[in-house]
Design an enzyme around this catalytic site. Structure first.
Site, PDB file in Angstrom:
ATOM      1  N   LYS A 284       0.257   3.217 -11.528  1.00 38.65           N
ATOM      2  CA  LYS A 284       1.614   2.714 -11.321  1.00 38.65           C
ATOM      3  C   LYS A 284       2.538   3.222 -12.425  1.00 38.65           C
ATOM      4  CE  LYS A 284       0.496  -1.385  -8.647  1.00 38.65           C
ATOM      5  NZ  LYS A 284       0.134  -2.795  -8.746  1.00 38.65           N
TER       6      LYS A 284
ATOM      7  N   LYS B  21       1.051  -0.708   0.857  1.00 39.20           N
ATOM      8  CA  LYS B  21       2.108  -1.617   1.322  1.00 39.20           C
ATOM      9  C   LYS B  21       3.468  -1.225   0.760  1.00 39.20           C
ATOM     10  CE  LYS B  21      -0.787  -5.652   0.889  1.00 39.20           C
ATOM     11  NZ  LYS B  21      -1.013  -6.630  -0.149  1.00 39.20           N
TER      12      LYS B  21
ATOM     13  N   LYS C 100      -3.824   6.758  -0.807  1.00 41.97           N
ATOM     14  CA  LYS C 100      -4.244   5.668   0.084  1.00 41.97           C
ATOM     15  C   LYS C 100      -3.043   5.042   0.792  1.00 41.97           C
ATOM     16  CE  LYS C 100      -3.881   1.686  -2.830  1.00 41.97           C
ATOM     17  NZ  LYS C 100      -4.201   0.377  -3.209  1.00 41.97           N
TER      18      LYS C 100
END
Ligand code: TYM
Length: 347
Positions: free
Chosen positions: A131, A215, A212
């Site tokens: 992140k 969301k 991947k």
């Protein structure tokens, strides 16, 4: 001394073991829309496991606030995830469904674990590094996210944690912390096992099969939400990135796009990848994608219908209150044991 402590742990789990039941715990963050990766990696396992195990399924809203969230939206998302749990087939008569922040033990145990987790190991968590965090204004909550996750799991003397492959490192850390505390203070925690599926553990993004499905992706066509309708599913599948060769063959390294679609097809249809390859030998990508869209739509339509019914029915809060009550009961026992071992409080 060690023997006595171990005995207490053994006693605490003896009832369930005698029933031959294992305890299962897992959670989903109420952030963004739940997609087929979440379903194939985790939620599908939740449903399967509830038949033969004692299962606790949590909506981890405290994890969601490790980055700022709009309060109204968070509460809506929490109820949406609860409704989705039911819509995919989690049965509140068989499983305990609850919201993390409704059970104070999660935060309480997290503190004790935080004091036994190392800065070094937390800094090495790839999800945190991916992140791009770690700057001056990163929240301490985001940094210690995996410790709260360990707390979720250890609080319930969990045997099995069904999750997607992206959580492997977090599960390992949970096991390491549990073993460390056990070594320091005598048998305190059960050391859990992760449960990862072969086909669904890592569903990749449709527009970039090397990352991947997520969301938080910006492109709505990169994922398929469990609540997407037929036309949206078709659009996302038809636009999914594939390689230039026209052959429908599983080869994760050289054909990551088509391999991901084969995985999705296999997971939803129950057919093996080899069977699907055989079925589409000589067919083009267009035909394969068209039929994949139909397979996914057929699987998701009943979930979408049930979700709407449940969301409008007004049953959710009561189910969640009952679930929290049961979760509190179990967690209080664990906390009592932890405090005793660590010497916290007065006897
Ligand atoms: P979360 O909310 O990101 O995802 C929920 C579950 O979905 C799985 N998953 C995937 N599986 C396959 N392919 C994908 N592309 C994919 N994306 C997500 C995740 O592995 C997860 O099982 N940290 C957890 C939530 C959590 C938790 C826990 C899980 C908090 N405490 C305790 C288990 C036990 C998370 O962020 O999941």
């Amino acid at each position: 001394m060690l023997g006595r402590q171990l005995n207490a742990v053994i006693k605490a789990v003896a009832g369930r073991v005698m029933n031959g039941m294992k305890r299962v715990f897992s959670g989903v963050q109420p952030t963004g829309s739940i997609h087929i990766g979440n379903y194939l990696g985790a939620l599908g396992q939740f449903v399967e496991l509830q038949e033969d195990n004692e299962c606790l399924y949590c909506i981890v809203d405290m994890h969601a606030v490790t980055t700022p969230k709009d309060p109204k939206e968070l509460r809506k998302n929490t109820l949406d995830v609860a409704a989705l749990y039911l819509a995919v087939g989690i049965d509140p008569k068989k499983s305990t469904i609850f919201v993390q922040s409704e059970v104070p033990g999660h935060a309480e145990l997290a503190w004790a674990l935080m004091c036994n987790a190392y800065m070094g190991e937390l800094s090495r968590m790839t999800q945190f590094k991916d992140k791009g965090r770690g700057g001056e204004s990163t929240s301490a909550g985001l940094f210690s996210y995996p410790v709260l996750m360990a707390s979720d799991i250890l609080l319930y003397d969990t045997d099995i944690v069904p999750v997607g492959g992206d959580q492997k490192q977090h599960i390992e850390l949970c096991r390491d912390i549990a073993a460390r505390v056990n070594n320091r203070y005598g048998g305190v925690f059960k050391v859990p096992e992760g449960r990862f599926l072969r086909t669904g553990a890592r569903i990749m993004s449709l527009d970039d099969p090397l990352s991947k499905m997520s969301k938080s992706a910006v492109n709505p066509l990169s994922s398929i939400s469990l609540l997407d309708d037929g036309p949206k599913i078709r659009k996302a599948v038809m636009r999914a990135t594939t390689d230039s060769g026209g052959e429908i063959r599983f080869d994760a390294e050289n054909k990551p796009g088509i391999s991901n679609l084969l995985n999705i097809y296999s997971a939803f249809s129950g057919a093996s990848v080899a069977e699907i390859e055989k079925k589409y030998r000589g067919a083009g990508y267009g035909t394969f994608k068209n039929e994949l869209a139909a397979v996914v739509t057929e699987a998701l339509t009943p979930i979408r219908t049930r979700f709407k019914e449940i969301r409008e029915s007004g049953v959710l809060k009561e189910i969640l209150r009952d679930g929290a009550e049961r979760a509190n009961e179990i967690s209080e026992k664990t906390l009592k044991r932890v405090k005793e071992r660590l010497g916290l409080g007065i006897a």
